[in-house]
Enzyme design. Structure first.
Site: not given
Length: 157
Positions: A86, A88
């Site tokens: 992701t 992130h």
């Protein structure tokens, strides 16, 4: 690893300076190796007053470093952020880098950035300063921070 441009930092005489080292608990075995190498660097630089603190993750490093800069001449932050599936990774890396930069500038004191931002666990191992590592970011970040602190001390007279 860029493989070029390394300044090959060596120990400086930072006697009389106070140093704090803050490491995250994510990828603890790697961060422990970096903390160990940071302490070796501090010793080689003749720093007697060294404190070690731990935080949960890399996002917590800047705020604790900020508090430590109130009483220490330099702080070293150590952590490992490995890219996942992701975005992130990008958010954490951007936030931590901006935070570390801001607190150093606000405090007028150096923060050695030893946060590994890597694509894989193998890349992190290569940089963590362990027996089979090709780089030693804990040592390098500590010497860089102490070198800057020595320069700031000289500038202050």
């Amino acid at each position: 690893m860029a493989g070029f441009g390394d300044p090959h930092l060596t120990a400086v005489n930072a006697s009389g300076l106070r140093l704090a080292v803050v490491g995250s608990r994510w990828h603890n075995h790697l961060v422990e190796a970096m903390i160990s190498r940071a302490l070796v660097a501090a010793k080689e630089c003749h720093v007697q007053d060294v404190a070690v603190h731990r935080v949960a993750g890399s996002l917590e490093l800047p705020v604790v470093a900020q508090a430590l800069l109130r009483t220490y001449d330099a702080v070293v932050v150590l952590g490992v952020v490995i890219r996942g599936e992701t975005t992130h990774f990008d958010h954490v890396c951007d936030a931590v880098t901006a935070g570390v930069t801001r607190i150093a500038l606000d405090a007028g004191r150096p923060v050695g950035n030893g946060i590994l931002t890597v694509e894989s666990l193998g890349q992190a191992r290569d940089r963590a300063g362990g027996p089979e590592s090709v780089e030693d970011k804990g040592f390098a970040a500590t010497v860089a921070a102490l070198d800057a602190a020595v320069t700031l001390r000289a500038l202050a007279g």
